[in-house]
Design a protein around this motif. Structure first.
Motif, PDB file in Angstrom:
ATOM      1  N   PRO B  51      27.942  41.430  42.448  1.00 30.57           N
ATOM      2  CA  PRO B  51      28.295  42.989  42.755  1.00 30.57           C
ATOM      3  C   PRO B  51      29.533  43.246  41.928  1.00 30.57           C
ATOM      4  O   PRO B  51      30.442  42.238  41.320  1.00 30.57           O
ATOM      5  CB  PRO B  51      28.988  42.881  44.222  1.00 30.57           C
ATOM      6  CG  PRO B  51      29.132  41.312  44.535  1.00 30.57           C
ATOM      7  CD  PRO B  51      28.007  40.509  43.760  1.00 30.57           C
ATOM      8  N   VAL B  52      29.904  44.523  41.549  1.00 27.29           N
ATOM      9  CA  VAL B  52      30.764  44.909  40.743  1.00 27.29           C
ATOM     10  C   VAL B  52      31.919  45.682  41.807  1.00 27.29           C
ATOM     11  O   VAL B  52      31.408  46.754  42.173  1.00 27.29           O
ATOM     12  CB  VAL B  52      30.458  45.836  39.570  1.00 27.29           C
ATOM     13  CG1 VAL B  52      31.453  46.340  38.539  1.00 27.29           C
ATOM     14  CG2 VAL B  52      29.336  45.023  38.905  1.00 27.29           C
ATOM     15  N   THR B  55      32.396  50.169  42.747  1.00 30.92           N
ATOM     16  CA  THR B  55      31.182  50.958  42.584  1.00 30.92           C
ATOM     17  C   THR B  55      30.396  51.438  43.726  1.00 30.92           C
ATOM     18  O   THR B  55      30.524  50.957  44.593  1.00 30.92           O
ATOM     19  CB  THR B  55      30.189  50.077  41.647  1.00 30.92           C
ATOM     20  OG1 THR B  55      29.836  48.767  42.268  1.00 30.92           O
ATOM     21  CG2 THR B  55      30.822  50.022  40.118  1.00 30.92           C
ATOM     22  N   PRO B  56      29.768  52.517  43.555  1.00 36.40           N
ATOM     23  CA  PRO B  56      29.238  53.003  44.896  1.00 36.40           C
ATOM     24  C   PRO B  56      28.142  52.025  45.443  1.00 36.40           C
ATOM     25  O   PRO B  56      27.764  50.956  44.818  1.00 36.40           O
ATOM     26  CB  PRO B  56      28.251  54.150  44.297  1.00 36.40           C
ATOM     27  CG  PRO B  56      28.984  54.606  43.126  1.00 36.40           C
ATOM     28  CD  PRO B  56      29.285  53.160  42.363  1.00 36.40           C
ATOM     29  N   TYR B  58      25.064  51.918  46.100  1.00 40.98           N
ATOM     30  CA  TYR B  58      23.918  51.788  45.504  1.00 40.98           C
ATOM     31  C   TYR B  58      23.714  50.981  44.432  1.00 40.98           C
ATOM     32  O   TYR B  58      22.494  50.587  44.007  1.00 40.98           O
ATOM     33  CB  TYR B  58      22.982  53.118  45.409  1.00 40.98           C
ATOM     34  CG  TYR B  58      23.783  54.302  44.733  1.00 40.98           C
ATOM     35  CD1 TYR B  58      24.613  55.302  45.343  1.00 40.98           C
ATOM     36  CD2 TYR B  58      23.760  54.304  43.339  1.00 40.98           C
ATOM     37  CE1 TYR B  58      25.517  56.010  44.651  1.00 40.98           C
ATOM     38  CE2 TYR B  58      24.476  55.151  42.349  1.00 40.98           C
ATOM     39  CZ  TYR B  58      25.280  55.930  43.238  1.00 40.98           C
ATOM     40  OH  TYR B  58      26.073  56.848  42.353  1.00 40.98           O
ATOM     41  N   VAL B  59      24.738  50.800  43.748  1.00 43.03           N
ATOM     42  CA  VAL B  59      24.831  49.846  42.643  1.00 43.03           C
ATOM     43  C   VAL B  59      24.896  48.316  43.229  1.00 43.03           C
ATOM     44  O   VAL B  59      25.842  47.745  43.993  1.00 43.03           O
ATOM     45  CB  VAL B  59      26.274  50.104  41.838  1.00 43.03           C
ATOM     46  CG1 VAL B  59      26.082  49.018  40.486  1.00 43.03           C
ATOM     47  CG2 VAL B  59      25.995  51.382  41.369  1.00 43.03           C
ATOM     48  N   PRO B  71      22.885  46.495  34.747  1.00 43.31           N
ATOM     49  CA  PRO B  71      23.455  46.987  36.137  1.00 43.31           C
ATOM     50  C   PRO B  71      22.149  47.372  36.863  1.00 43.31           C
ATOM     51  O   PRO B  71      21.150  47.976  36.320  1.00 43.31           O
ATOM     52  CB  PRO B  71      23.942  48.420  35.662  1.00 43.31           C
ATOM     53  CG  PRO B  71      23.505  48.926  34.152  1.00 43.31           C
ATOM     54  CD  PRO B  71      23.323  47.536  33.558  1.00 43.31           C
ATOM     55  N   ILE B  73      20.581  49.131  40.012  1.00 42.49           N
ATOM     56  CA  ILE B  73      20.556  50.347  41.023  1.00 42.49           C
ATOM     57  C   ILE B  73      19.476  50.347  42.064  1.00 42.49           C
ATOM     58  O   ILE B  73      18.341  49.708  42.002  1.00 42.49           O
ATOM     59  CB  ILE B  73      20.302  51.767  40.324  1.00 42.49           C
ATOM     60  CG1 ILE B  73      21.098  51.459  39.071  1.00 42.49           C
ATOM     61  CG2 ILE B  73      20.493  52.804  41.334  1.00 42.49           C
ATOM     62  CD1 ILE B  73      20.900  52.721  38.078  1.00 42.49           C
ATOM     63  N   ARG B  87      27.063  47.402  50.781  1.00 44.19           N
ATOM     64  CA  ARG B  87      26.335  47.360  49.645  1.00 44.19           C
ATOM     65  C   ARG B  87      24.942  46.806  49.555  1.00 44.19           C
ATOM     66  O   ARG B  87      24.669  46.108  50.451  1.00 44.19           O
ATOM     67  CB  ARG B  87      27.442  46.394  48.571  1.00 44.19           C
ATOM     68  CG  ARG B  87      26.701  46.376  47.152  1.00 44.19           C
ATOM     69  CD  ARG B  87      27.936  45.649  46.203  1.00 44.19           C
ATOM     70  NE  ARG B  87      28.946  46.458  46.188  1.00 44.19           N
ATOM     71  CZ  ARG B  87      29.013  47.337  45.369  1.00 44.19           C
ATOM     72  NH1 ARG B  87      27.981  48.078  44.846  1.00 44.19           N
ATOM     73  NH2 ARG B  87      30.376  48.313  45.452  1.00 44.19           N
ATOM     74  N   VAL B 161      23.205  59.704  38.904  1.00 43.60           N
ATOM     75  CA  VAL B 161      23.956  58.754  40.040  1.00 43.60           C
ATOM     76  C   VAL B 161      24.971  58.071  39.327  1.00 43.60           C
ATOM     77  O   VAL B 161      25.421  56.909  39.745  1.00 43.60           O
ATOM     78  CB  VAL B 161      22.578  57.858  40.383  1.00 43.60           C
ATOM     79  CG1 VAL B 161      22.017  58.777  41.492  1.00 43.60           C
ATOM     80  CG2 VAL B 161      21.998  57.153  39.329  1.00 43.60           C
ATOM     81  N   ARG B 162      25.252  58.178  38.126  1.00 43.37           N
ATOM     82  CA  ARG B 162      26.459  57.485  37.416  1.00 43.37           C
ATOM     83  C   ARG B 162      27.845  58.275  37.617  1.00 43.37           C
ATOM     84  O   ARG B 162      28.743  58.065  36.859  1.00 43.37           O
ATOM     85  CB  ARG B 162      26.209  57.306  35.867  1.00 43.37           C
ATOM     86  CG  ARG B 162      26.118  58.318  34.835  1.00 43.37           C
ATOM     87  CD  ARG B 162      25.613  57.926  33.570  1.00 43.37           C
ATOM     88  NE  ARG B 162      26.603  56.835  32.906  1.00 43.37           N
ATOM     89  CZ  ARG B 162      27.321  57.429  31.703  1.00 43.37           C
ATOM     90  NH1 ARG B 162      27.436  58.386  31.324  1.00 43.37           N
ATOM     91  NH2 ARG B 162      28.072  56.319  31.110  1.00 43.37           N
ATOM     92  N   LYS B 164      30.839  59.067  40.114  1.00 42.42           N
ATOM     93  CA  LYS B 164      31.445  58.934  41.176  1.00 42.42           C
ATOM     94  C   LYS B 164      31.669  59.761  42.347  1.00 42.42           C
ATOM     95  O   LYS B 164      32.414  60.893  41.885  1.00 42.42           O
ATOM     96  CB  LYS B 164      32.520  57.955  40.995  1.00 42.42           C
ATOM     97  CG  LYS B 164      33.077  56.979  42.082  1.00 42.42           C
ATOM     98  CD  LYS B 164      33.973  55.982  41.354  1.00 42.42           C
ATOM     99  CE  LYS B 164      34.354  54.891  42.409  1.00 42.42           C
ATOM    100  NZ  LYS B 164      35.297  53.888  42.014  1.00 42.42           N
TER     101      LYS B 164
END
Lengths: 147, 165
Positions: B51-52, B55-56, B58-59, B71, B73, B87, B161-162, B164
């Motif tokens: 995980p990052v 981030t939202p 859905y990432v 990445p 998605i 997440r 979707v990129r 935020k």
């Protein structure tokens, strides 16, 4: 590569586990790690537990005092594990282009990616800026919404 | 209008029958999604994804694909077809590696169903697949052997979707 070059290439990172993975900042910009005061005062602070979720649910919060060069000091509050990793600067990679705007609140972070771990390496000044934004947001929130 | 949009999404494959283009069919949640097959580099599976922070949901995170940080998605979650609790996770799903320059991403999907040749007259303005974020993206509706599906404009989707929220 000479010994001097190898040393020059090393970077000590202070890594902080969060519910969403690990963040790191250069250890040289960290002054101390202490138990978090019940009411942080005197310094602006960024609560990573509120921002990214509890790193270690149930653990006590600690405060990391950060002093970025040329910027104001601040506190990072976390209850996640804190550990130091030494990495080679040339192991740090750019964040994939598609992800860049989604992590832009951390400035221009770099990735340290190994099979077993990923660390998002941020510069402390960007956390300080985020910290200021959070404070402004908190002050702007209606009184009933403030903690 | 449908024809013009299809032409912009699909580049005809010279060797394809009916002058159409090859599309990769995927399943995201319960919906069939079609993408131009030329954008897909590989259907892949991994259990290593990190995980990052920040981030939202859905990432899913970042995985190392052939040594490159990729990445990932969750396609269904990003399209609003499923709302993950917390997440999104991979959970053994397939990853379709997509090259849509300048982006290289992986789409986590329930299944990769196969490839079909799509001709322009098979696509229409959405009526059935007008759900979730599909309503705000440039999609067309198509009949597939697996049911009615949405033909996704990959570049528009990745740009949408990129951002935020």
């Amino acid at each position: 590569m000479s010994t001097a070059d190898r040393l020059e290439n090393k970077l000590d990172l202070l890594c902080i586990a969060t519910a969403e993975g690990a963040l790191a900042l250069p250890a040289s910009e960290v002054r101390s790690v202490v138990d978090a005061p019940a009411e942080p005062h005197g310094l602006p602070f960024l609560d990573l537990v509120s921002l990214l979720g509890p790193g270690d649910p149930g653990a006590e919060k600690r405060a990391i005092r950060v002093a970025p060069p040329g910027a104001s000091p601040f506190l990072l509050l976390t209850n996640g594990a804190i550990f130091v990793r030494t990495v080679a600067r040339d192991e740090l990679q750019r964040v994939p282009l598609w992800l860049e705007p989604l992590v832009a609140s951390f400035g221009e972070p770099r990735l340290w990616l190994h099979d077993a771990a990923l660390v998002l390496v941020v510069d402390a000044a960007s956390l300080g800026a985020l910290c200021a934004l959070e404070r402004v947001a908190a002050l702007a929130a209606p009184a009933g919404e403030r903690a | 209008m449908a024809e013009a949009l299809t032409t912009s999404i699909l580049e005809p494959s010279p060797g394809g029958p009916h002058g159409g283009s090859a599309c990769l069919l995927l399943r995201a949640a319960d919906l069939v999604i079609a993408l131009p097959a030329a954008t897909a580099l590989e259907v892949w599976q991994t259990d290593r994804c990190h995980p990052v922070p920040g981030t939202p949901s859905y990432v899913v995170g970042i995985a190392s694909w052939r040594g490159v940080p990729l990445p990932l998605i969750d396609l269904a979650a990003a399209l609003g077809l499923r709302r993950p609790e917390g997440r999104a996770v991979l959970g053994g799903r397939r990853v379709v590696v997509i090259s849509a320059p300048p982006y290289l991403v992986g789409l986590a999907v329930e299944a990769a169903l196969g490839v079909m040749d799509l001709s322009l007259d098979q696509a229409r303005t959405p009526t059935v697949v007008n759900v979730g974020r599909l309503a705000e993206l440039s999609v067309l509706e198509i009949e597939t052997p697996r049911g009615v599906g949405a033909l996704l404009d990959v570049e528009s989707f990745l740009d949408a979707v990129r951002v935020k929220a």
